[in-house]
Design an enzyme around this catalytic site. Sequence first.
Site, short mmCIF file in Angstrom:
data_model
loop_
_atom_site.label_atom_id
_atom_site.label_comp_id
_atom_site.label_asym_id
_atom_site.label_seq_id
_atom_site.Cartn_x
_atom_site.Cartn_y
_atom_site.Cartn_z
N GLY A 196 -3.56 4.15 -2.42
CA GLY A 196 -2.83 5.24 -1.79
C GLY A 196 -3.78 6.24 -1.15
O GLY A 196 -5.00 6.21 -1.37
N CYS A 197 -3.20 7.15 -0.38
CA CYS A 197 -4.03 8.11 0.36
C CYS A 197 -4.69 9.13 -0.56
O CYS A 197 -5.91 9.31 -0.52
CB CYS A 197 -3.19 8.78 1.44
N TYR A 198 -3.90 9.81 -1.39
CA TYR A 198 -4.51 10.74 -2.34
C TYR A 198 -5.51 10.04 -3.26
O TYR A 198 -6.63 10.54 -3.48
CB TYR A 198 -3.43 11.43 -3.19
#
Length: 343
Positions: free
Chosen positions: A148-150
């Site tokens: 994921g991005c985070y």
Amino acid sequence: MIRVGIVGGTGYTGVELLRLLAMHEGVEVVTITSRAEAGRRVDEQFPNLRGYYQLAFAEPDPGVLASCDLVFFATPHNVAMQLVPELLAAGTRIVDLSADYRIRDAALWSQWYGEPHASPDLLAHAVYGLPEVNREQIRQAQLVACPGCYPTAIQLGWIPLLARGLVAPEGLIASAASGASGAGRQAKVDNLLSETAGSFKAYGAAGHRHLPEIEQGLGDVAGGPVAVTFVPHLLPIVRGIHATLFARLLASPPDLQALFEDYYRDEPFVDVLPAGVLPQTRTVKGANRCQLSVIVPQQRDTVVVLSVIDNLVKGASGQAVQNMNIMFGLPETAGLEQIGLLP
């Protein structure tokens, strides 16, 4: 030439895959799916792709997808895990941009996503696609779970410290903020320009779905459990993640600037900025790059790492292409050498 299919072509990660793959000389996109837009030309939906694709969106057809060398899933959770077992059985390799295979524990996945996992037997076989940690496993993988991005921004910031045992693993704090595109392309009142412009707010403070992924990945690096307090925020911008990471040093720190520079010296998409230079989201916009800086404010016992990425590139589609390059023995930078957009 790698024959590629994309499942879920109308969201932000799907169109970002199309943008990046259009400039990749080793790839041919042979099918892109969308039930809602089936029959419509891709360049009608996304005029920026005019002249690059002659494709029309199609209904997902397992037979067509199984004929591909690799299929990207740019879908919400609970889509990939319905189709992936059949495609793997046909010998097709998978890069899943959703959360379906990121968490190895099926019960933990169900706890955070509110439903049973449809193919829990595959969780142990999925390789977590953070190249800076799992490059060798990715080379041989049939199924890659793209981070994921985070989790990408946060893990890349803390990994050098945890790998060297320099910080307390039980007291990690991440305050991170994302542009509105991180919420996807679906219509939501909270993401309207008139709601986000000139404002800054936290969300998911009581618990965010990316937390177990972050703790799992960092625990692998640390060699034991870690505990992270993670609070995400919404920025009034379209693209970008800025993560401010806090950890307690266990001893007088070595030269942390040199440590970070040495740790990421050979990583093509991690840029440790010079001492005293702090990263900005604008400098990685459109690029598959994470920029980092590390400081110890007032020379006390807390280290602060600042990490920025474009959530749609290094935080999603760019990292997915990076994984594909590794899986097929291509130069890791192929199709990913775009420079950040300024202004």
